[in-house]
Design a protein around this motif. Structure first.
Motif, PDB file in Angstrom:
ATOM      1  N   LEU A   6       0.825  -1.200   0.000  1.00 59.83           N
ATOM      2  CA  LEU A   6       0.000   0.000   0.000  1.00 59.83           C
ATOM      3  C   LEU A   6       0.867   1.261   0.000  1.00 59.83           C
ATOM      4  CD1 LEU A   6      -2.843   1.141   0.087  1.00 59.83           C
ATOM      5  CD2 LEU A   6      -2.708   1.082   2.579  1.00 59.83           C
ATOM      6  N   ALA A   7       1.929   1.261   0.793  1.00 62.53           N
ATOM      7  CA  ALA A   7       2.834   2.416   0.838  1.00 62.53           C
ATOM      8  C   ALA A   7       3.521   2.624  -0.512  1.00 62.53           C
ATOM      9  CB  ALA A   7       3.873   2.228   1.941  1.00 62.53           C
ATOM     10  N   THR A   8       3.889   1.547  -1.169  1.00 63.08           N
ATOM     11  CA  THR A   8       4.519   1.648  -2.482  1.00 63.08           C
ATOM     12  C   THR A   8       3.543   2.218  -3.509  1.00 63.08           C
ATOM     13  OG1 THR A   8       5.877  -0.259  -1.949  1.00 63.08           O
ATOM     14  CG2 THR A   8       5.739   0.360  -4.255  1.00 63.08           C
ATOM     15  N   LEU A   9       2.300   1.770  -3.475  1.00 59.76           N
ATOM     16  CA  LEU A   9       1.298   2.280  -4.408  1.00 59.76           C
ATOM     17  C   LEU A   9       0.999   3.758  -4.178  1.00 59.76           C
ATOM     18  CD1 LEU A   9      -1.202  -0.721  -4.523  1.00 59.76           C
ATOM     19  CD2 LEU A   9       0.386   0.013  -6.306  1.00 59.76           C
ATOM     20  N   VAL A  10       0.920   4.154  -2.926  1.00 60.93           N
ATOM     21  CA  VAL A  10       0.652   5.556  -2.615  1.00 60.93           C
ATOM     22  C   VAL A  10       1.818   6.427  -3.065  1.00 60.93           C
ATOM     23  CG1 VAL A  10       0.347   7.198  -0.719  1.00 60.93           C
ATOM     24  CG2 VAL A  10      -0.942   5.059  -0.742  1.00 60.93           C
ATOM     25  N   ALA A  11       3.037   5.969  -2.830  1.00 58.19           N
ATOM     26  CA  ALA A  11       4.210   6.752  -3.227  1.00 58.19           C
ATOM     27  C   ALA A  11       4.307   6.874  -4.742  1.00 58.19           C
ATOM     28  CB  ALA A  11       5.473   6.110  -2.663  1.00 58.19           C
ATOM     29  N   SER A  12       3.997   5.801  -5.445  1.00 60.43           N
ATOM     30  CA  SER A  12       4.077   5.882  -6.903  1.00 60.43           C
ATOM     31  C   SER A  12       2.942   6.724  -7.471  1.00 60.43           C
ATOM     32  CB  SER A  12       4.072   4.482  -7.520  1.00 60.43           C
ATOM     33  OG  SER A  12       2.844   3.823  -7.229  1.00 60.43           O
ATOM     34  N   ALA A  13       1.778   6.706  -6.838  1.00 61.84           N
ATOM     35  CA  ALA A  13       0.664   7.535  -7.301  1.00 61.84           C
ATOM     36  C   ALA A  13       0.954   9.013  -7.045  1.00 61.84           C
ATOM     37  CB  ALA A  13      -0.627   7.116  -6.610  1.00 61.84           C
ATOM     38  N   ALA A  14       1.683   9.315  -5.977  1.00 61.15           N
ATOM     39  CA  ALA A  14       2.006  10.706  -5.667  1.00 61.15           C
ATOM     40  C   ALA A  14       2.939  11.309  -6.717  1.00 61.15           C
ATOM     41  CB  ALA A  14       2.642  10.793  -4.285  1.00 61.15           C
ATOM     42  N   ALA A  15       3.678  10.477  -7.408  1.00 63.02           N
ATOM     43  CA  ALA A  15       4.583  10.983  -8.440  1.00 63.02           C
ATOM     44  C   ALA A  15       3.815  11.575  -9.622  1.00 63.02           C
ATOM     45  CB  ALA A  15       5.496   9.862  -8.930  1.00 63.02           C
ATOM     46  N   PHE A  16       2.573  11.144  -9.819  1.00 64.01           N
ATOM     47  CA  PHE A  16       1.775  11.637 -10.934  1.00 64.01           C
ATOM     48  C   PHE A  16       0.770  12.704 -10.516  1.00 64.01           C
ATOM     49  CE2 PHE A  16       3.103   7.341 -12.117  1.00 64.01           C
ATOM     50  CZ  PHE A  16       3.766   7.649 -13.292  1.00 64.01           C
ATOM     51  N   ALA A  17       0.791  13.116  -9.276  1.00 62.70           N
ATOM     52  CA  ALA A  17      -0.105  14.165  -8.803  1.00 62.70           C
ATOM     53  C   ALA A  17       0.388  15.510  -9.337  1.00 62.70           C
ATOM     54  CB  ALA A  17      -0.136  14.179  -7.281  1.00 62.70           C
ATOM     55  N   PRO A  18      -0.526  16.418  -9.640  1.00 62.73           N
ATOM     56  CA  PRO A  18      -0.089  17.718 -10.159  1.00 62.73           C
ATOM     57  C   PRO A  18       0.663  18.504  -9.088  1.00 62.73           C
ATOM     58  CG  PRO A  18      -2.450  17.717  -9.781  1.00 62.73           C
ATOM     59  CD  PRO A  18      -1.978  16.315  -9.562  1.00 62.73           C
ATOM     60  N   ALA A  19       1.671  19.202  -9.532  1.00 61.58           N
ATOM     61  CA  ALA A  19       2.467  20.011  -8.615  1.00 61.58           C
ATOM     62  C   ALA A  19       1.711  21.288  -8.279  1.00 61.58           C
ATOM     63  CB  ALA A  19       3.805  20.344  -9.250  1.00 61.58           C
ATOM     64  N   ALA A  20       2.052  21.868  -7.165  1.00 60.26           N
ATOM     65  CA  ALA A  20       1.420  23.120  -6.768  1.00 60.26           C
ATOM     66  C   ALA A  20       1.835  24.223  -7.741  1.00 60.26           C
ATOM     67  CB  ALA A  20       1.845  23.490  -5.360  1.00 60.26           C
ATOM     68  N   LYS A  21       0.868  25.020  -8.146  1.00 64.13           N
ATOM     69  CA  LYS A  21       1.165  26.082  -9.108  1.00 64.13           C
ATOM     70  C   LYS A  21       1.831  27.245  -8.386  1.00 64.13           C
ATOM     71  CE  LYS A  21      -1.882  24.884 -12.647  1.00 64.13           C
ATOM     72  NZ  LYS A  21      -1.994  25.192 -13.993  1.00 64.13           N
ATOM     73  N   GLN A  22       2.924  27.720  -8.982  1.00 63.89           N
ATOM     74  CA  GLN A  22       3.623  28.870  -8.442  1.00 63.89           C
ATOM     75  C   GLN A  22       3.296  30.081  -9.290  1.00 63.89           C
ATOM     76  OE1 GLN A  22       7.731  27.846  -8.420  1.00 63.89           O
ATOM     77  NE2 GLN A  22       7.531  26.358  -6.791  1.00 63.89           N
ATOM     78  N   ALA A  23       3.328  31.216  -8.665  1.00 67.65           N
ATOM     79  CA  ALA A  23       3.071  32.451  -9.407  1.00 67.65           C
ATOM     80  C   ALA A  23       4.219  32.698 -10.372  1.00 67.65           C
ATOM     81  CB  ALA A  23       2.938  33.617  -8.441  1.00 67.65           C
ATOM     82  N   ARG A  24       3.868  32.989 -11.617  1.00 67.40           N
ATOM     83  CA  ARG A  24       4.892  33.250 -12.634  1.00 67.40           C
ATOM     84  C   ARG A  24       5.069  34.754 -12.769  1.00 67.40           C
ATOM     85  NH1 ARG A  24       4.209  30.159 -18.051  1.00 67.40           N
ATOM     86  NH2 ARG A  24       6.276  31.039 -18.242  1.00 67.40           N
ATOM     87  N   THR A  25       6.294  35.150 -12.832  1.00 65.40           N
ATOM     88  CA  THR A  25       6.585  36.546 -13.100  1.00 65.40           C
ATOM     89  C   THR A  25       7.186  36.634 -14.492  1.00 65.40           C
ATOM     90  OG1 THR A  25       8.765  36.352 -12.116  1.00 65.40           O
ATOM     91  CG2 THR A  25       6.994  37.068 -10.681  1.00 65.40           C
ATOM     92  N   SER A  26       6.789  37.617 -15.225  1.00 66.89           N
ATOM     93  CA  SER A  26       7.327  37.793 -16.561  1.00 66.89           C
ATOM     94  C   SER A  26       7.820  39.225 -16.712  1.00 66.89           C
ATOM     95  CB  SER A  26       6.281  37.480 -17.623  1.00 66.89           C
ATOM     96  OG  SER A  26       5.220  38.385 -17.516  1.00 66.89           O
ATOM     97  N   VAL A  27       8.830  39.354 -17.501  1.00 63.87           N
ATOM     98  CA  VAL A  27       9.396  40.664 -17.765  1.00 63.87           C
ATOM     99  C   VAL A  27       9.263  40.937 -19.251  1.00 63.87           C
ATOM    100  CG1 VAL A  27      11.487  42.055 -17.689  1.00 63.87           C
ATOM    101  CG2 VAL A  27      11.031  40.410 -15.877  1.00 63.87           C
TER     102      VAL A  27
END
Length: 87
Positions: A6-27
């Protein structure tokens, strides 16, 4: 044993979870011909500013001169990267 699987499945599923969006700054780099001339003199005082086709004064598609310079800069970077990848 079930806990390890179960721990292995949860860890491998977490690898495909979307990352938290960071604010982008553009110049936005909008330069005029005077800025290009000053930069050319600073970077290479022997050659200076060289624009035989007079593209620094052009205005493509009714856009401003600064927008045209930005477009040409973007196109030059893109085509340079493609040429390096093809080589």
């Amino acid at each position: 044993m079930k806990t390890a699987v179960l721990a292995t499945l949860v860890a491998s599923a977490a690898a495909f979870a979307p990352a938290a969006k960071q604010a982008r700054t553009s110049v936005a780099v909008q330069e005029s011909k005077e800025d290009l001339v000053a930069m050319a003199k600073k970077l290479n005082p022997i050659v200076g500013f060289y624009d035989p086709l007079n593209l620094a004064e052009a205005e493509f598609w009714g856009a401003s001169n600064e927008a045209t310079i930005g477009f040409l800069r973007h196109a030059e970077i893109k085509h340079g990267r493609v040429a390096m990848a093809a080589f």
